[in-house]
Design an enzyme around this catalytic site. Structure first.
Site, PDB file in Angstrom:
ATOM      1  N   PRO A  60       0.788  -1.226   0.000  1.00  7.87           N
ATOM      2  CA  PRO A  60       0.000   0.000   0.000  1.00  7.87           C
ATOM      3  C   PRO A  60       0.824   1.283   0.000  1.00  7.87           C
ATOM      4  O   PRO A  60       1.876   1.356   0.629  1.00  7.87           O
ATOM      5  CB  PRO A  60      -0.838  -0.103   1.279  1.00  7.87           C
ATOM      6  CG  PRO A  60      -0.242  -1.190   2.078  1.00  7.87           C
ATOM      7  CD  PRO A  60       0.527  -2.064   1.163  1.00  7.87           C
ATOM      8  N   ASN A  61       0.313   2.225  -0.754  1.00  4.64           N
ATOM      9  CA  ASN A  61       0.818   3.596  -0.853  1.00  4.64           C
ATOM     10  C   ASN A  61       2.102   3.740  -1.646  1.00  4.64           C
ATOM     11  O   ASN A  61       2.551   4.855  -1.880  1.00  4.64           O
ATOM     12  CB  ASN A  61       0.982   4.233   0.533  1.00  4.64           C
ATOM     13  CG  ASN A  61      -0.338   4.347   1.250  1.00  4.64           C
ATOM     14  OD1 ASN A  61      -1.301   4.846   0.686  1.00  4.64           O
ATOM     15  ND2 ASN A  61      -0.406   3.841   2.463  1.00  4.64           N
TER      16      ASN A  61
ATOM     17  N   ARG B  53       4.225  11.060  -1.750  1.00  4.66           N
ATOM     18  CA  ARG B  53       4.145  10.702  -0.331  1.00  4.66           C
ATOM     19  C   ARG B  53       5.477  10.936   0.372  1.00  4.66           C
ATOM     20  O   ARG B  53       6.493  10.350   0.006  1.00  4.66           O
ATOM     21  CB  ARG B  53       3.770   9.226  -0.217  1.00  4.66           C
ATOM     22  CG  ARG B  53       3.750   8.728   1.188  1.00  4.66           C
ATOM     23  CD  ARG B  53       3.533   7.228   1.240  1.00  4.66           C
ATOM     24  NE  ARG B  53       3.569   6.803   2.625  1.00  4.66           N
ATOM     25  CZ  ARG B  53       3.990   5.615   3.009  1.00  4.66           C
ATOM     26  NH1 ARG B  53       4.395   4.740   2.132  1.00  4.66           N
ATOM     27  NH2 ARG B  53       3.998   5.307   4.283  1.00  4.66           N
TER      28      ARG B  53
ATOM     29  N   TYR C  18      10.906   9.053   1.388  1.00  4.52           N
ATOM     30  CA  TYR C  18      10.908   8.124   0.256  1.00  4.52           C
ATOM     31  C   TYR C  18      11.529   8.683  -1.019  1.00  4.52           C
ATOM     32  O   TYR C  18      11.637   7.965  -2.008  1.00  4.52           O
ATOM     33  CB  TYR C  18       9.472   7.650  -0.031  1.00  4.52           C
ATOM     34  CG  TYR C  18       8.863   6.945   1.146  1.00  4.52           C
ATOM     35  CD1 TYR C  18       9.234   5.645   1.468  1.00  4.52           C
ATOM     36  CD2 TYR C  18       7.936   7.582   1.970  1.00  4.52           C
ATOM     37  CE1 TYR C  18       8.692   4.993   2.561  1.00  4.52           C
ATOM     38  CE2 TYR C  18       7.387   6.934   3.062  1.00  4.52           C
ATOM     39  CZ  TYR C  18       7.767   5.651   3.347  1.00  4.52           C
ATOM     40  OH  TYR C  18       7.235   5.008   4.439  1.00  4.52           O
TER      41      TYR C  18
ATOM     42  N   ASN D 109       8.060  -5.661  -1.077  1.00  2.00           N
ATOM     43  CA  ASN D 109       8.019  -4.530  -0.166  1.00  2.00           C
ATOM     44  C   ASN D 109       6.567  -4.455   0.298  1.00  2.00           C
ATOM     45  O   ASN D 109       5.733  -3.850  -0.367  1.00  2.00           O
ATOM     46  CB  ASN D 109       8.440  -3.233  -0.869  1.00  2.00           C
ATOM     47  CG  ASN D 109       8.442  -2.053   0.083  1.00  2.00           C
ATOM     48  OD1 ASN D 109       7.848  -2.109   1.162  1.00  2.00           O
ATOM     49  ND2 ASN D 109       9.088  -0.972  -0.314  1.00  2.00           N
TER      50      ASN D 109
ATOM     51  N   ALA E 135       3.135  -0.968   4.593  1.00  2.00           N
ATOM     52  CA  ALA E 135       2.494  -0.992   5.912  1.00  2.00           C
ATOM     53  C   ALA E 135       2.096  -2.394   6.350  1.00  2.00           C
ATOM     54  O   ALA E 135       2.052  -2.683   7.546  1.00  2.00           O
ATOM     55  CB  ALA E 135       1.273  -0.085   5.914  1.00  2.00           C
TER      56      ALA E 135
ATOM     57  N   HIS F 195       4.184  -4.811   8.957  1.00  7.45           N
ATOM     58  CA  HIS F 195       4.077  -4.778  10.405  1.00  7.45           C
ATOM     59  C   HIS F 195       2.773  -5.361  10.931  1.00  7.45           C
ATOM     60  O   HIS F 195       2.566  -5.405  12.137  1.00  7.45           O
ATOM     61  CB  HIS F 195       4.223  -3.335  10.895  1.00  7.45           C
ATOM     62  CG  HIS F 195       5.216  -2.547  10.101  1.00  7.45           C
ATOM     63  ND1 HIS F 195       6.568  -2.827  10.129  1.00  7.45           N
ATOM     64  CD2 HIS F 195       5.056  -1.542   9.200  1.00  7.45           C
ATOM     65  CE1 HIS F 195       7.198  -2.000   9.305  1.00  7.45           C
ATOM     66  NE2 HIS F 195       6.302  -1.217   8.728  1.00  7.45           N
TER      67      HIS F 195
ATOM     68  N   ASP G  98       2.046 -15.982   5.842  1.00  6.96           N
ATOM     69  CA  ASP G  98       1.594 -17.352   5.594  1.00  6.96           C
ATOM     70  C   ASP G  98       1.590 -17.688   4.111  1.00  6.96           C
ATOM     71  O   ASP G  98       1.928 -18.814   3.729  1.00  6.96           O
ATOM     72  CB  ASP G  98       0.208 -17.572   6.198  1.00  6.96           C
ATOM     73  CG  ASP G  98       0.230 -17.671   7.724  1.00  6.96           C
ATOM     74  OD1 ASP G  98       1.329 -17.800   8.302  1.00  6.96           O
ATOM     75  OD2 ASP G  98      -0.866 -17.617   8.322  1.00  6.96           O
TER      76      ASP G  98
ATOM     77  N   GLU H 199      13.005  -9.337   1.204  1.00 12.30           N
ATOM     78  CA  GLU H 199      12.246  -8.181   1.672  1.00 12.30           C
ATOM     79  C   GLU H 199      13.021  -6.911   1.342  1.00 12.30           C
ATOM     80  O   GLU H 199      14.232  -6.857   1.556  1.00 12.30           O
ATOM     81  CB  GLU H 199      12.044  -8.304   3.174  1.00 12.30           C
ATOM     82  CG  GLU H 199      11.325  -7.141   3.808  1.00 12.30           C
ATOM     83  CD  GLU H 199      11.211  -7.290   5.323  1.00 12.30           C
ATOM     84  OE1 GLU H 199      10.255  -6.741   5.873  1.00 12.30           O
ATOM     85  OE2 GLU H 199      12.095  -7.936   5.948  1.00 12.30           O
TER      86      GLU H 199
ATOM     87  N   HIS I  44      12.810  -2.531   1.675  1.00  7.47           N
ATOM     88  CA  HIS I  44      12.181  -1.300   2.157  1.00  7.47           C
ATOM     89  C   HIS I  44      13.032  -0.131   1.686  1.00  7.47           C
ATOM     90  O   HIS I  44      14.262  -0.159   1.820  1.00  7.47           O
ATOM     91  CB  HIS I  44      12.059  -1.281   3.681  1.00  7.47           C
ATOM     92  CG  HIS I  44      11.106  -2.301   4.181  1.00  7.47           C
ATOM     93  ND1 HIS I  44       9.740  -2.156   4.078  1.00  7.47           N
ATOM     94  CD2 HIS I  44      11.318  -3.508   4.750  1.00  7.47           C
ATOM     95  CE1 HIS I  44       9.158  -3.214   4.569  1.00  7.47           C
ATOM     96  NE2 HIS I  44      10.094  -4.063   4.974  1.00  7.47           N
ATOM     97  N   ILE I  45      12.387   0.879   1.141  1.00  3.62           N
ATOM     98  CA  ILE I  45      13.083   2.056   0.624  1.00  3.62           C
ATOM     99  C   ILE I  45      13.763   2.811   1.761  1.00  3.62           C
ATOM    100  O   ILE I  45      14.927   3.174   1.668  1.00  3.62           O
ATOM    101  CB  ILE I  45      12.097   2.951  -0.153  1.00  3.62           C
ATOM    102  CG1 ILE I  45      11.595   2.197  -1.399  1.00  3.62           C
ATOM    103  CG2 ILE I  45      12.751   4.282  -0.532  1.00  3.62           C
ATOM    104  CD1 ILE I  45      10.405   2.837  -2.086  1.00  3.62           C
ATOM    105  N   SER I  46      13.034   3.033   2.840  1.00  3.49           N
ATOM    106  CA  SER I  46      13.606   3.724   3.998  1.00  3.49           C
ATOM    107  C   SER I  46      14.168   2.702   4.977  1.00  3.49           C
ATOM    108  O   SER I  46      13.876   1.507   4.891  1.00  3.49           O
ATOM    109  CB  SER I  46      12.529   4.568   4.696  1.00  3.49           C
ATOM    110  OG  SER I  46      11.576   3.734   5.334  1.00  3.49           O
TER     111      SER I  46
ATOM    112  N   ARG J 152      13.080   4.173  12.321  1.00  3.30           N
ATOM    113  CA  ARG J 152      11.842   4.958  12.376  1.00  3.30           C
ATOM    114  C   ARG J 152      11.037   4.579  13.624  1.00  3.30           C
ATOM    115  O   ARG J 152      11.603   4.121  14.608  1.00  3.30           O
ATOM    116  CB  ARG J 152      11.072   4.760  11.078  1.00  3.30           C
ATOM    117  CG  ARG J 152      11.871   5.322   9.878  1.00  3.30           C
ATOM    118  CD  ARG J 152      11.187   5.148   8.562  1.00  3.30           C
ATOM    119  NE  ARG J 152       9.898   5.848   8.564  1.00  3.30           N
ATOM    120  CZ  ARG J 152       8.970   5.630   7.640  1.00  3.30           C
ATOM    121  NH1 ARG J 152       9.185   4.771   6.659  1.00  3.30           N
ATOM    122  NH2 ARG J 152       7.825   6.280   7.688  1.00  3.30           N
TER     123      ARG J 152
ATOM    124  N   ARG K 149       7.559  -0.053  13.399  1.00  2.00           N
ATOM    125  CA  ARG K 149       8.073  -0.418  12.079  1.00  2.00           C
ATOM    126  C   ARG K 149       9.229  -1.412  12.146  1.00  2.00           C
ATOM    127  O   ARG K 149       9.664  -1.931  11.126  1.00  2.00           O
ATOM    128  CB  ARG K 149       8.510   0.829  11.314  1.00  2.00           C
ATOM    129  CG  ARG K 149       7.355   1.741  10.957  1.00  2.00           C
ATOM    130  CD  ARG K 149       7.793   2.846  10.018  1.00  2.00           C
ATOM    131  NE  ARG K 149       6.782   3.867   9.902  1.00  2.00           N
ATOM    132  CZ  ARG K 149       5.762   3.848   9.049  1.00  2.00           C
ATOM    133  NH1 ARG K 149       5.614   2.845   8.234  1.00  2.00           N
ATOM    134  NH2 ARG K 149       4.890   4.836   9.026  1.00  2.00           N
TER     135      ARG K 149
END
Length: 144
Positions: A10-11, A18, A23, A75, A78, A81, A88, A99, A101-103, A108, A112
């Site tokens: 998402p997002n 954003r 990001y 990625n 949200a 977490h 699963d 996995e 993650h950009i940040s 943070r 997170r």
């Protein structure tokens, strides 16, 4: 030719809009262009998928099994977490996954730092910006 599925949660479709201080200012379209270039560089096929809906992401992971996908770069955003369902699904298909993650989520907010999806991933590329996707793709392509 290896088939790599890149899943964005998402997002992430709002990249460039954003929170650019976290990001960056590059768009989701920019990310897709980079991924396509890296796929050519690594000699693999890359399919990109983005959804704001948890069930759609679970469905895509499950479909990857039938589609003969060789590796997943995910990625979960949200859902990282919160989603045991994505964890699963990754465990069920047993497709090598990494996995991204950009940040750097570890620097943070406290919540997170928990990654359910990451529990099913072989590697983690966190805080490398868009380059994390490249590192993830390269890792999966280089697997025997």
């Amino acid at each position: 030719m290896k088939k790599i599925l890149i899943i964005n949660g998402p997002n992430l479709n709002m990249l460039g809009i954003r929170e650019p201080d976290i990001y960056g200012s590059n768009s989701y379209k920019d990310l897709l262009g980079l991924i396509n270039g890296w796929a050519k560089e690594f000699g693999c096929e890359a399919e990109c998928f983005q959804s704001n809906h948890e069930g759609d992401i679970v469905d895509k992971i499950q479909q990857a099994y039938s589609d003969g996908v060789d590796g997943i770069v995910i990625n979960p955003a949200a859902y990282t977490h919160t989603s045991v369902a994505i964890l699963d699904a990754l465990k069920a298909v047993k497709i090598p996954a990494v996995e991204v993650h950009i940040s750097d989520v570890n620097t943070r907010e406290e919540f997170r730092k928990i990654s359910y999806a990451g529990l099913a991933c072989e590697e983690h590329f966190i805080g490398f910006g868009f380059e994390g996707y490249k590192k993830g793709m390269e890792y999966l392509v280089s697997k025997g």
